[in-house]
Design an enzyme around this catalytic site. Structure first.
Site, PDB file in Angstrom:
ATOM      1  N   GLU A 175       0.781  -1.251   0.000  1.00 11.67           N
ATOM      2  CA  GLU A 175       0.000   0.000   0.000  1.00 11.67           C
ATOM      3  C   GLU A 175       0.807   1.291   0.000  1.00 11.67           C
ATOM      4  O   GLU A 175       0.572   2.183   0.818  1.00 11.67           O
ATOM      5  CB  GLU A 175      -0.959   0.001   1.196  1.00 11.67           C
ATOM      6  CG  GLU A 175      -1.997  -1.099   1.131  1.00 11.67           C
ATOM      7  CD  GLU A 175      -3.141  -0.910   2.114  1.00 11.67           C
ATOM      8  OE1 GLU A 175      -3.120   0.056   2.882  1.00 11.67           O
ATOM      9  OE2 GLU A 175      -4.068  -1.732   2.080  1.00 11.67           O
ATOM     10  N   GLU A 373      -5.860  -8.692   0.805  1.00  8.52           N
ATOM     11  CA  GLU A 373      -6.479  -8.386   2.105  1.00  8.52           C
ATOM     12  C   GLU A 373      -7.943  -8.054   1.883  1.00  8.52           C
ATOM     13  O   GLU A 373      -8.295  -7.359   0.927  1.00  8.52           O
ATOM     14  CB  GLU A 373      -5.827  -7.156   2.779  1.00  8.52           C
ATOM     15  CG  GLU A 373      -4.445  -7.386   3.319  1.00  8.52           C
ATOM     16  CD  GLU A 373      -3.852  -6.134   3.981  1.00  8.52           C
ATOM     17  OE1 GLU A 373      -4.614  -5.313   4.530  1.00  8.52           O
ATOM     18  OE2 GLU A 373      -2.625  -5.985   3.924  1.00  8.52           O
TER      19      GLU A 373
HETATM   20  C1  BG6 Z   1      -4.470  -2.524   5.467  1.00  8.92           C
HETATM   21  C2  BG6 Z   1      -3.077  -2.765   5.977  1.00  8.92           C
HETATM   22  O1  BG6 Z   1      -4.515  -1.340   4.776  1.00  8.92           O
HETATM   23  O2  BG6 Z   1      -5.462  -2.398   6.429  1.00  8.92           O
HETATM   24  C3  BG6 Z   1      -3.015  -3.618   7.245  1.00  8.92           C
HETATM   25  O3  BG6 Z   1      -2.300  -3.362   4.968  1.00  8.92           O
HETATM   26  C4  BG6 Z   1      -4.088  -3.149   8.198  1.00  8.92           C
HETATM   27  O4  BG6 Z   1      -1.732  -3.534   7.788  1.00  8.92           O
HETATM   28  C5  BG6 Z   1      -5.437  -3.300   7.520  1.00  8.92           C
HETATM   29  O5  BG6 Z   1      -4.066  -3.801   9.425  1.00  8.92           O
HETATM   30  C6  BG6 Z   1      -6.615  -2.994   8.407  1.00  8.92           C
HETATM   31  O6  BG6 Z   1      -6.446  -1.749   8.993  1.00  8.92           O
HETATM   32  P1  BG6 Z   1      -6.582  -1.559  10.550  1.00  8.92           P
HETATM   33  O7  BG6 Z   1      -6.235  -0.185  10.831  1.00  8.92           O
HETATM   34  O8  BG6 Z   1      -7.992  -1.898  10.867  1.00  8.92           O
HETATM   35  O9  BG6 Z   1      -5.631  -2.528  11.164  1.00  8.92           O
END
Ligand code: BG6
Length: 475
Positions: A175, A373
């Site tokens: 990202e 993700e």
């Molecule tokens: C993604 C990242 O953008 O979002 C992760 O790659 C991150 O590292 C995930 O944990 C979810 O975001 P958050 O802030 O809820 O942990």
């Protein structure tokens, strides 16, 4: 097309959010080792050095560093075909500019990869997931300095060689796209990507453009290196994309929405099309921003093309428009969509957005795509029988997988993997909380780091197991 028999079902985690052991076995201090827990809705506090009495969640994570064998066994019980991990740069080169790598750090990742292979789980390795040695920020100014590209490539080379023949799927960066010189940023986003606070940057636009350019270039150079070291390596860079919709069919608003979605694609263009996009160079020129593009860079863009694309997808938003008084979306500052619900943290839940994104990206580049993700951050409660009934999470994932299925089966998108964030509860990147949980596996720990760290299967554990066993037929 159907989900192929080799479809990579699994999950995604990142070192600084799960490993803990921040000062063990020769690890140096990384940028996220200096960030505290944020209260509900409030950003995490960033420190310039460690201070007594402050809680830094990366220091303990979920103790994956010591418990990875047990956790991987549970992933294997769910039938995982793949696990995306990240390598913490500061475990390998504690200061970033060290002459020799830290062998204990390398050993840890070799052991971890061997453990995955023992269960036939395909490792997908990210080389930079918000984990930069703090020394590179303090001494060199992070990615504003081209020297950091050299140190990054040295680190990549060390890991390509150390894991050669065992790891095929690599991710150069996670990202990097959240840095955009043309829009206002928050401290936490520029910090997690480059270790620098937005509010403290002088000449913000120029600095962010330079960082964005240098990271893009570094990715292309790492792709070339990865191919040279092992021709079987499949190289990727992961992008976190939020489709931005128009509020209505007023052409002005449609154009705004297109531009805002597209602003996150210039780096993908650079990594897939063999050159840094001309439209971006021109855009910068008219904004008074200059890039120092050398002949060597031109060559690097030409040869450092990606083999596949990784997409992180959580939410969509609505483009700001003339006279808008809508509520801002919690993620990247667009507006919230009146047709859609949000998570407790204000992230818009939009399953169709993942189909939209898959189509948009696949038609533009024609490269195979992995969803690297996707998941729902929610508060989980253990009931009186000791169970966690996370039906809301199952529902979120069901809806998203159904849309991916449509993208594959109806729209003929070549999507070859789906990794949830995160298969086990871990520390939230943006808030530092443990209570923002994503896992199929519950970790007994609260926002203050108290708890036994015991692992517990949630209801979604068996649900995902059956999705994988049926290769996406039983959702
Ligand atoms: C993604 C990242 O953008 O979002 C992760 O790659 C991150 O590292 C995930 O944990 C979810 O975001 P958050 O802030 O809820 O942990």
């Amino acid at each position: 097309m159907n989900f192929s028999d080799s479809f990579l079902w699994g999950g995604s985690i990142a070192a600084h959010q799960c490993e803990g052991a921040y000062d063990e076995d020769g690890k140096g201090l990384g940028i996220m080792d200096l960030v505290s827990v944020g209260d509900y809705g409030k950003p995490r506090k960033i420190y310039s050095q460690l201070e007594e009495g402050v809680l830094y969640p990366s220091h303990y994570g979920i103790d994956f560093y010591h418990r990875y064998k047990q956790d991987i066994k549970m992933f294997s019980e769910m039938g995982f075909k793949a696990l995306r991990i990240s390598i913490d740069w500061s475990r390998i080169y504690p200061n970033g500019d060290d002459e020799k790598p830290n062998l204990l750090g390398i050993k840890f990742y070799q052991n971890l990869i061997n453990e995955l292979l023992k269960y036939q789980i395909e490792p997908i390795v990210t080389l930079y997931h918000f984990e930069m040695p703090i020394n590179l920020v303090k001494k060199y100014g992070s990615w504003t300095n081209r020297k950091v590209i050299d140190y990054y490539l040295k680190f990549c080379k060390t890991m390509f060689e150390a894991l050669k023949g065992k790891v095929k799927y690599w991710v150069t960066f996670n990202e990097m796209n959240h840095i955009d010189p043309q829009t206002e940023a928050t401290d936490i986003f520029t910090y997690i990507i480059a270790g620098l606070k937005y509010s403290e940057l002088t000449d913000k636009k120029q600095t962010l453009a330079t960082i964005g350019y240098n990271m893009t270039l570094a990715s292309c150079m790492a792709v070339k290196l990865g191919h040279e070291i092992d021709a079987n390596n499949q190289m990727d860079c992961v992008f976190g994309i939020e489709p931005v919709y128009p509020i209505n069919c007023d052409p002005e608003n449609v154009l705004k929405a297109f531009m805002q979605t597209d602003r996150d694609f210039y780096q993908i263009d650079a990594m897939c099309n063999g050159e840094f996009p001309k439209y971006k160079i021109e855009e910068y020129r008219s904004a008074g921003i200059s890039l120092n593009i050398t002949d060597k860079d031109l060559e690097a863009f030409k040869v450092g093309r990606l083999d596949y694309l990784g997409m992180n997808y959580y939410a969509s938003s609505v483009a700001k428009y003339e006279g808008a008084d809508g509520k801002e979306s919690a993620l990247f500052g667009g507006l919230q969509n009146p047709y859609l619900k949000t998570s407790k943290w204000g992230w818009t839940i939009d399953p169709i957005g993942i189909r939209y994104l898959l189509n948009y990206t696949y038609r533009r580049y024609g490269l195979p795509i992995m969803i690297t993700e996707n998941g729902l951050g929610a508060v989980d409660k253990i009931n009186e029988n000791g169970e966690i009934k996370d039906d809301y999470r199952i529902e979120y994932l069901q809806q998203h997988i159904r849309e991916i299925k449509k993208a594959v089966e109806i729209d003929n998108v070549n999507c070859f993997g789906y990794l949830t964030w995160a298969p086990i509860d871990l520390v939230s990147a943006t808030t530092g909380q443990m209570s923002k949980r994503y896992g199929f596996i519950y970790v007994d720990m609260d926002d203050q780091g108290n708890g036994s760290k015991k692992r517990l299967k949630k209801k979604s554990f068996n649900w995902y197991k059956s999705v994988i066993a049926s290769n996406g037929e039983k959702i």
